[in-house]
Design an enzyme around this catalytic site. Sequence first.
Site, PDB file in Angstrom:
ATOM      1  N   GLU A 162       0.745  -1.333  -0.070  1.00 25.81           N
ATOM      2  CA  GLU A 162      -0.099  -0.161   0.021  1.00 25.81           C
ATOM      3  C   GLU A 162       0.810   1.371  -0.008  1.00 25.81           C
ATOM      4  O   GLU A 162       0.604   2.196   0.781  1.00 25.81           O
ATOM      5  CB  GLU A 162      -0.940  -0.023   1.115  1.00 25.81           C
ATOM      6  CG  GLU A 162      -1.898  -1.469   1.064  1.00 25.81           C
ATOM      7  CD  GLU A 162      -2.957  -1.277   2.334  1.00 25.81           C
ATOM      8  OE1 GLU A 162      -2.966  -0.437   3.056  1.00 25.81           O
ATOM      9  OE2 GLU A 162      -3.597  -2.362   2.457  1.00 25.81           O
ATOM     10  N   GLU A 269      -5.348 -11.112  -1.614  1.00 25.18           N
ATOM     11  CA  GLU A 269      -6.391 -10.729  -0.468  1.00 25.18           C
ATOM     12  C   GLU A 269      -7.897 -10.614  -1.106  1.00 25.18           C
ATOM     13  O   GLU A 269      -8.790  -9.837  -0.653  1.00 25.18           O
ATOM     14  CB  GLU A 269      -5.979  -9.389   0.245  1.00 25.18           C
ATOM     15  CG  GLU A 269      -4.421  -9.270   0.552  1.00 25.18           C
ATOM     16  CD  GLU A 269      -4.314  -8.025   1.309  1.00 25.18           C
ATOM     17  OE1 GLU A 269      -5.368  -7.306   1.876  1.00 25.18           O
ATOM     18  OE2 GLU A 269      -3.028  -7.648   1.670  1.00 25.18           O
TER      19      GLU A 269
HETATM   20  O1  G3I Z   1      -4.712  -9.682  18.315  1.00 28.63           O
HETATM   21  C1  G3I Z   1      -5.426  -8.807  18.785  1.00 28.63           C
HETATM   22  C2  G3I Z   1      -6.205  -9.025  20.033  1.00 28.63           C
HETATM   23  O2  G3I Z   1      -5.573  -9.633  20.987  1.00 28.63           O
HETATM   24  C3  G3I Z   1      -7.133  -8.213  20.859  1.00 28.63           C
HETATM   25  O3  G3I Z   1      -7.979  -8.461  21.678  1.00 28.63           O
HETATM   26  C4  G3I Z   1      -7.986  -7.436  19.578  1.00 28.63           C
HETATM   27  C5  G3I Z   1      -8.807  -5.957  19.853  1.00 28.63           C
HETATM   28  O4  G3I Z   1      -9.201  -5.349  19.040  1.00 28.63           O
HETATM   29  O5  G3I Z   1      -7.168  -7.048  18.756  1.00 28.63           O
HETATM   30  C6  G3I Z   1      -6.281  -8.080  18.003  1.00 28.63           C
HETATM   31  O6  G3I Z   1      -5.599  -7.586  16.993  1.00 28.63           O
HETATM   32  C7  G3I Z   1      -6.260  -6.988  15.644  1.00 28.63           C
HETATM   33  C8  G3I Z   1      -5.830  -8.061  14.753  1.00 28.63           C
HETATM   34  O7  G3I Z   1      -6.424  -7.535  13.524  1.00 28.63           O
HETATM   35  C9  G3I Z   1      -6.129  -9.666  14.993  1.00 28.63           C
HETATM   36  O8  G3I Z   1      -7.998  -9.503  14.818  1.00 28.63           O
HETATM   37  C10 G3I Z   1      -6.088  -5.689  15.601  1.00 28.63           C
HETATM   38  O9  G3I Z   1      -6.233  -4.895  16.474  1.00 28.63           O
HETATM   39  C11 G3I Z   1      -6.268  -5.341  14.256  1.00 28.63           C
HETATM   40  O10 G3I Z   1      -5.825  -4.208  13.826  1.00 28.63           O
HETATM   41  C12 G3I Z   1      -5.962  -6.097  13.169  1.00 28.63           C
HETATM   42  O11 G3I Z   1      -6.586  -5.887  11.701  1.00 28.63           O
HETATM   43  C13 G3I Z   1      -5.779  -6.380  10.745  1.00 28.63           C
HETATM   44  C14 G3I Z   1      -5.542  -5.483   9.639  1.00 28.63           C
HETATM   45  O12 G3I Z   1      -4.849  -5.679   8.763  1.00 28.63           O
HETATM   46  C15 G3I Z   1      -4.248  -4.476  10.239  1.00 28.63           C
HETATM   47  O13 G3I Z   1      -3.102  -5.229  10.534  1.00 28.63           O
HETATM   48  C16 G3I Z   1      -6.862  -7.469  10.139  1.00 28.63           C
HETATM   49  O14 G3I Z   1      -7.106  -8.644  10.972  1.00 28.63           O
HETATM   50  C17 G3I Z   1      -6.248  -7.793   8.839  1.00 28.63           C
HETATM   51  O15 G3I Z   1      -7.209  -8.607   7.941  1.00 28.63           O
HETATM   52  C18 G3I Z   1      -5.966  -6.561   8.030  1.00 28.63           C
HETATM   53  O16 G3I Z   1      -5.330  -7.018   6.730  1.00 28.63           O
HETATM   54  C19 G3I Z   1      -5.040  -6.073   5.802  1.00 28.63           C
HETATM   55  C20 G3I Z   1      -3.722  -6.449   5.125  1.00 28.63           C
HETATM   56  O17 G3I Z   1      -2.384  -6.812   5.770  1.00 28.63           O
HETATM   57  C21 G3I Z   1      -3.440  -5.221   3.964  1.00 28.63           C
HETATM   58  N1  G3I Z   1      -4.465  -5.216   3.014  1.00 28.63           N
HETATM   59  C22 G3I Z   1      -5.719  -4.854   3.798  1.00 28.63           C
HETATM   60  C23 G3I Z   1      -6.237  -5.863   4.870  1.00 28.63           C
HETATM   61  C24 G3I Z   1      -7.618  -5.750   5.479  1.00 28.63           C
HETATM   62  O18 G3I Z   1      -7.590  -4.508   6.041  1.00 28.63           O
END
Ligand code: G3I
Length: 360
Positions: A162, A269
């Site tokens: 990105e 994705e």
């Molecule tokens: O693991 C913690 C958990 O311990 C906690 O209780 C919870 C509370 O909010 O958060 C959990 O972590 C979250 C994690 O996802 C797992 O669910 C993070 O806050 C959250 O920010 C994270 O979001 C991820 C996001 O990228 C940011 O890294 C999404 O799962 C993931 O699907 C998303 O993936 C992105 C790709 O990397 C890049 N392209 C877009 C795509 C979708 O947004």
Amino acid sequence: MRRRCGGLALASLLALAGCVTTPSPPTPLPDRPSLAQAYAGRLRLGVAVEPEQLQGAQAALLLQQFNSLVAENAMKPSRLQPAEGRFRFERADAIADFARQHGLALRGHTLLWHQRTPDWFWRAPDGGLAERPLVLRRLQKHIDTVVGRYRDVVQDWDVVNEVIDASQPDCLRDNLWKQVVGPDYVAQAFRFARAADPAARLWINEFSTTVPAKRDCLARVLHGLLAQDVPVQGVGHQMHLNLDTPTAPEVEASLALFAGLGLRNQVTELDMSFYRPGEATLTAPPPALRTRQAERYAALMAVFLRHPELDSVTWWGLHDGQSHLTRWPLAWRADEPLLFDRALQPKPAWSALLQAAPGP
Ligand code: G3I
């Protein structure tokens, strides 16, 4: 997943303590045709996972239906190196070990992303903002360590994620990477990755690659990288779609543009929301949407199959209950973007894709 670690019981504590993880065996599933087998020899089909999914019924489903994995979060820089020099490999290792054990392909996601660059990258020893040489040394060390560790199992790395912004004159997102290192941070990241693994295929991963302004900006950046012999092999198209956009011709135009530059394409994705951005419902979506989704997945797959330079399609999740779209912006949003439902049962999209598979 069973864990062994000095009597500690809570999963979160165990993860923090870096305990040994022993996956419990996959649960047997009903016999059904395998999507991965139907596309074998033409496309690798994969899903994004968290390590907790690599056991029981989910492991069985993914081994039956897919032959490729990517870590949804476990290989992002802030997860792998939350503090400088203190790497935490447990979660990424669990996914890599599963891929090795079952002979699955593994995509690496991602070495550089402005959203998941840990803050310490930017901190100078005096507490101020770090300067270019220090940040580049840190980037090289991160890439060297991570790519080196998974060199035997990761064939494809999303080197940068990105970085494109069509509203910028140079098409590169205005972020700390550009401000502190300069616009050549993209080229540097690719060169570090190539030095760490001469055999890996290196990708620039991006969303909305079918929107003409963004697509053309990406092409412009890639043109510049190729002119400087930067080792980039292709474009990872995220493809977070909905039921209307992008259209099949828009997808075709984007793939054709990058293929014309001599680059490869991968779908990295894939998901298909029932809603447009910002829309949501909390009630069960009407069944007709599943039919529409199935038709659209099949139509887009036909486009992918027309592109010989496209050899891998990865869904951003194994089942609807796991999708990031059901967690954001509303934790309980009733979206159904993937091929399997919350009970791990195949949806019409799965059947349509089986039918759309190339013949033997
Ligand atoms: O693991 C913690 C958990 O311990 C906690 O209780 C919870 C509370 O909010 O958060 C959990 O972590 C979250 C994690 O996802 C797992 O669910 C993070 O806050 C959250 O920010 C994270 O979001 C991820 C996001 O990228 C940011 O890294 C999404 O799962 C993931 O699907 C998303 O993936 C992105 C790709 O990397 C890049 N392209 C877009 C795509 C979708 O947004």
